[in-house]
Structure formats: C-alpha cells, structure tokens
Design a protein around this motif. Structure first.
Motif, mmCIF file in Angstrom:
data_model
loop_
_atom_site.group_PDB
_atom_site.id
_atom_site.type_symbol
_atom_site.label_atom_id
_atom_site.label_comp_id
_atom_site.label_asym_id
_atom_site.label_seq_id
_atom_site.Cartn_x
_atom_site.Cartn_y
_atom_site.Cartn_z
ATOM 1 N N LEU B 50 0.837 -1.202 0.000
ATOM 2 C CA LEU B 50 0.000 0.000 0.000
ATOM 3 C C LEU B 50 0.880 1.263 0.000
ATOM 4 N N MET B 51 1.944 1.205 0.776
ATOM 5 C CA MET B 51 2.860 2.354 0.833
ATOM 6 C C MET B 51 3.524 2.590 -0.529
ATOM 7 N N LEU B 52 3.798 1.500 -1.225
ATOM 8 C CA LEU B 52 4.370 1.614 -2.572
ATOM 9 C C LEU B 52 3.399 2.369 -3.483
ATOM 10 N N LEU B 53 2.119 2.069 -3.324
ATOM 11 C CA LEU B 53 1.076 2.749 -4.099
ATOM 12 C C LEU B 53 1.024 4.236 -3.715
ATOM 13 N N TRP B 54 1.125 4.504 -2.427
ATOM 14 C CA TRP B 54 1.111 5.898 -1.963
ATOM 15 C C TRP B 54 2.310 6.658 -2.519
ATOM 16 N N LEU B 55 3.414 5.929 -2.671
ATOM 17 C CA LEU B 55 4.628 6.586 -3.184
ATOM 18 C C LEU B 55 4.393 7.202 -4.565
ATOM 19 N N ILE B 104 -3.531 11.274 2.319
ATOM 20 C CA ILE B 104 -2.944 9.972 2.661
ATOM 21 C C ILE B 104 -2.620 9.904 4.160
ATOM 22 N N VAL B 105 -2.214 11.035 4.715
ATOM 23 C CA VAL B 105 -1.913 11.053 6.155
ATOM 24 C C VAL B 105 -3.157 10.652 6.948
ATOM 25 N N ILE B 106 -4.302 11.224 6.570
ATOM 26 C CA ILE B 106 -5.558 10.927 7.286
ATOM 27 C C ILE B 106 -5.891 9.433 7.203
#
Lengths: 209, 356
Positions: B50-55, B104-106
């Motif tokens: 998921l973090m990869l997607l956020w990147l 994304i933070v939220i």
C-alpha cells in the motif's frame, strides 16, 4: 592570410551564407549585417565549431586537412557566451590555457585587463551577462591566436572594459593577429582602426566603402 | 508556502481527488472500511504494498512542486524565503508538504488506529516513520531545487574554498554536470545497470552458463546507459560548443572522452569487480571492463555520427544491439568487440574535427 573558397552554409534547404572567394590579409575587419544574416554562422565555421561545405584556410593550414594546427591559430568568442553553470572561469582558463599553450604571464595579464580576479573562481551560475561576456572575451585572447573572431564584443560590458578591449585588440593586431569583428555598435564607441568593412546581406558578403 | 505549493496542487488535482473520494466513500460501507484498514494494519507485506502505491502519489506531488518552484512567477517568493534561516525554511516547506500529503496522512492514521486497537505496534511504527519520511525527503529535495534557482544560494563555503585552491579537471566536468543538473537520469541509469549486472552475475551460477551469458549481461547494462552517452554529447556540443575550437589531437580528444565516460560509469565497474563470478580470471575481468567502456564510447560516437537524429538513432541502435547479441551467441570473443568499437570510435573522432 585568411582564405575562404567556395564556402556555403545552409540550414536544411535554406542557404544562410555563400562566399565564392575571400582573402583577408593582416588587419582588423568589421563584419556587419542584420540579425540572422549569417555573421555568427561564418564565425562558428571559421572557428571549427560548425560544419560547412567549401574550404577555409589560414596561414597555410586548412581547417579540414590540418584541424588541430588550424585551431591553434584561431580563437573565437560568441555574442552571448554560455558556459556550463557548475564550472567557473578559472576552470576554463586552466583548461584552455593548457590547450592553447598560453603562458602564466599572459593569463595573469588578461585576468587583470578584464578585471575578473574577484569572481573567476565562482561558478558561472552566479555571473551576470557582463561577467559572462568578459569571460568569453578573455578566453578568446588566450594563447598564440593569429586569427581572433569576436562576435559583438562591445555589448553588455562596462565603459572601462570597452576601453581595455579596444587597446587589447590594437596591441594584439600590432603583434600580428588578424581580427574579424562582428558588431552593431558604432565605431565612435569601439574606436578601432578597421582595415575594411563587409556587409552580409541576402546570403552574400559585400565589401563596404 | 501553502499558498504557493499546496493550494495550486489541490486546484490542479481537484477532479482526481474528488474521483478518489467518490470511489472510496461512495461504494463502501463503514464496516467494510474498517475491515480493509484492519487487514492492512495486521499484514506488514500488504501495508508495504500500500505504501508503494502511496509513493506514486508522493512522487507526483514532488514533481509538481518542483515545477512550481522553478516557475519564474515564484522567483520573488523564493528570494524572500532564502532570507530566512534554514530551520524556518524547513518548517514552512514541511508544513506545505504535510498539507499536500493530508489525504494519505488521514487514511494512514485511520489504519494506524486499527493497528493500535489490535496492538500491531510494529505496523503502527512503520506508518509513523513512513509519514515522517514522505515529508522530509521532499523538503530536502525542494531545498536543493531552490538552491539551483537562486544562484547566490548555490555557492557552498566548502565549494568556494575548493574553487579558490584548485581548478576542476576537464575529466570531472561532465560527471559533475550530471550530478548537479541531471541527478535523476544518472541515478536511474545506475540503478538499472547495477541491477542487470548483479542479476546476471547471480544467475550465472544457477545453470550451466558460460562467458557469453556474462558478456550479454554487461553489454545490455552498458547499452542501457546510452542516456549518459547522449547527455555527454549534448554537454560537449551544446553546453560547451567552444570545446570544438580547442586544438586537441585525435588521441588527446579520445583519451579525454574515455576518462569522462570511465568516471561516469565508475559504479558499474566497481559492481563488476565486486560481484565478478569467475574468481582468479583477471584477464577476462579486464576484457569485460573494457568491453563496457568501449560499448559506451561507441554509442557516444554513433550519436555524433548520425547527428543527433533520434529516429535514425533508434534504428541504428537496435540494429547494433541485435547484431552484437547474435555475434556473442555465436561465441565471437569479447576482445573482437572491443577492437571493433574502439576502431569505429577513433574513426568517427577523426572525422569529427574535419567535418567529413
């Protein structure tokens, strides 16, 4: 003597300049012409930067047959010199002086004449257009150049630098250098003893009275 | 900073963000949201995915902000910004980046809360660290970009001290240019070629491969570095056209080009030496190092030969690529290619100064 034979330069199908036969002996020559008439193109061709068809030779060296010997004798500065922003004038002087065999004394004299000692070690990205212009001019006088091509040398530099430049051209000319100067500035400001004037118009070079 | 960076970003991406909001909150019920967040908070691998997607989103924000910073309209604001201390610059830029990261933070906080409920503290910590990184890494990048835009900001005390003492060697001009002005293509090309070399060397032991496998790997790695050769040629002919007026003989010019290309591909040589699978075979290793260098030099000369014509380049490029690979498969030794590439490069270099 500078000898240009059957010179032609085109960009695509557009002929920029054609010189059938031109011979220039020792002197200071003023090349005039409107913007885009082909002055810089001619200078870049003679300096070995731009390809062309025909033949250009100087002091018995042909640019295409003896490219290194020819380039040793020919120096050039652009109208608006651009240098990589991370380098400094000091880097270029160091390199060019080696390649053009300029003495330490000559380097120091030129640095003083153009008053660049305070910023020459700083990167080009911090230079103003006048500082860039002076840098280009300084490099054009390095070494034993017998033919010096100056494209708009009197623009963007201060009054003091203009006077120094005029004197430098006269001195180098006395020592045997041939100058081609492209300029829109009136000779009242340059005060150069021109041997002859040429006008580039309609892709041809005409002698002016 | 929020006005300069965050608001234009939201304005430019309003449609996309509304669309994401509608998809996320229009179709799913509260319980489904909680279930998804619980799943991510409990599974580290899925959370990393998921973090990869956020990147992707973060990379987009960084590129967008970089474009804004380099816009001439914002020059005045940047000049004001650099008058303040570095700490304040970092604080303002961080707040702007935080504002941009907010969607994304939220959502990440929502996942973190689920993680806290289920006591997956390692994943909660991971989310926290990730959110810190995606604020401060862009800020460091922006500060570098601002340095590039404001010339006066771009002279370090150390750099000034070095410049006063020494002149930069000609061989360093191009590598420094790439580091200063094209770090991303440089990094990408290093990552790609490094990955290919290491993978080739690792795979070498998995089957009965011979030297041809290694040769193909190194050839591909250096061939994909052609972006460096292209930039080098651009640097020499467009950024520093005055270099064409310098009276250097064929060998001097060639040597200078080879030294510059060697320095820019130094990481690849170090990787080759470090991971070299044929222990003790020093002559073979040397051949492979020269093979890489000659490949890059040949590409550099090829680009000059066809006069930067990119259409022609891709056609020629592809032909050379296929031809060399076929010849390697037919066991044509590596030194033959080295000789071939060096001869071709010298020939083009010879013609270069003569306008032939």
């Amino acid at each position: 003597m500078l000898n240009i034979q059957s010179y032609q330069k085109s960009y695509g199908h557009h002929l920029v300049l054609e010189i059938k036969n031109l011979q220039l002996s020792h002197g200071i020559y003023w090349i005039k012409g409107e913007n885009g008439s082909g002055k810089s193109t001619l200078f870049k061709s003679i300096a070995g930067i731009l390809s062309f068809s025909g033949s250009i030779s100087f002091a018995s060296f042909n640019l295409k047959k003896q490219p290194v010997a020819f380039r040793k004798l020919v120096n050039y500065t652009e109208a608006e010199p651009q240098f990589p922003l991370h380098l400094s004038l000091k880097d270029l002087i160091h390199y060019m002086a080696k390649a053009k065999k300029a003495s330490k004394l000559q380097q120091e004299e030129l640095i003083e004449t153009f008053a660049v000692q305070h910023y020459m070690h700083q990167p080009f990205r911090t230079y103003s257009s006048g500082m860039l212009k002076k840098s280009g001019l300084l490099l054009a006088f390095l070494g034993f150049a017998q033919l010096i091509l100056l494209d708009e040398p009197f623009i963007t530099i201060d009054q003091n630098a203009m006077m120094n430049l005029t004197q430098l051209i006269i001195d180098y000319h006395k020592n045997g250098s041939l100058f081609l100067v492209a300029s829109h500035v009136e000779n009242k400001e340059m005060q150069l003893p021109f041997s002859q004037k040429f006008l580039i118009k309609d892709a041809q070079m005409h002698e002016e009275d | 900073m929020v006005k300069m960076l965050a608001l234009p970003f939201y304005r430019a991406h309003a449609v996309f963000l509304v669309l994401v909001y509608l998809i996320a909150f229009g179709f799913l019920r509260n319980t489904e949201h909680i279930a998804i967040a619980t799943y991510f908070s409990a599974n580290t691998y899925m959370l990393l995915l998921l973090m990869l997607l956020w990147l992707v989103y973060y990379v987009r924000t960084v590129f967008y902000c970089r474009a804004l910073i380099t816009q001439s309209d914002n020059f005045y604001w940047l000049q004001q910004l650099v008058l303040f201390g570095r700490l304040r610059q970092v604080a303002w830029l961080s707040f702007a980046q935080f504002t941009i990261n907010l969607p994304i933070v939220i959502y990440s906080i929502f996942i973190a809360v689920q993680g806290m409920i289920l006591k997956h503290w390692d994943n909660v910590l991971l989310i926290f660290i990730f959110n810190i990184i995606v604020i401060f890494v862009p800020v460091i990048f922006y500060l570098r970009v601002i340095k590039g835009v404001i010339p006066e900001e771009n002279v370090s005390k150390l750099g000034n001290w070095f410049a006063l003492k020494w002149a930069k060697s000609r061989a360093l001009w191009f590598p420094l240019y790439m580091l200063h002005y094209k770090p991303l293509p440089l990094l990408m090309s290093k990552l790609l070629s490094g990955f290919i070399i290491i993978t080739t060397f690792q795979l070498y032991f998995t089957d009965a491969y011979d030297w041809r496998f290694l040769a193909i790997g190194i050839f591909i790695a250096f061939y994909l570095s052609s972006i460096l050769a292209y930039n080098y040629l651009q640097f020499e002919t467009e950024q520093m056209s005055i270099l064409l007026n310098v009276p250097l003989g064929l060998l001097q010019r060639s040597f200078q080009q080879l030294i510059s290309l060697f320095l820019i591909t130094l990481p690849e040589y170090l990787i080759i030496v470090h991971y070299w699978p044929l222990e003790g075979n020093f002559m073979f290793l040397l051949q492979f190092l020269f093979f890489g260098l000659s490949t890059l030099w040949m590409l550099h000369q090829l680009m000059w030969h066809i006069n930067f014509n990119l259409k022609k380049l891709s056609a020629h490029d592809f032909l050379v690529f296929v031809f060399v690979i076929i010849l390697i498969l037919f066991s044509v030794p590596v030194f033959v290619f080295i000789m071939l590439f060096f001869t071709y490069s010298l020939w083009i270099n010879f013609r270069w100064y003569r306008f032939l």
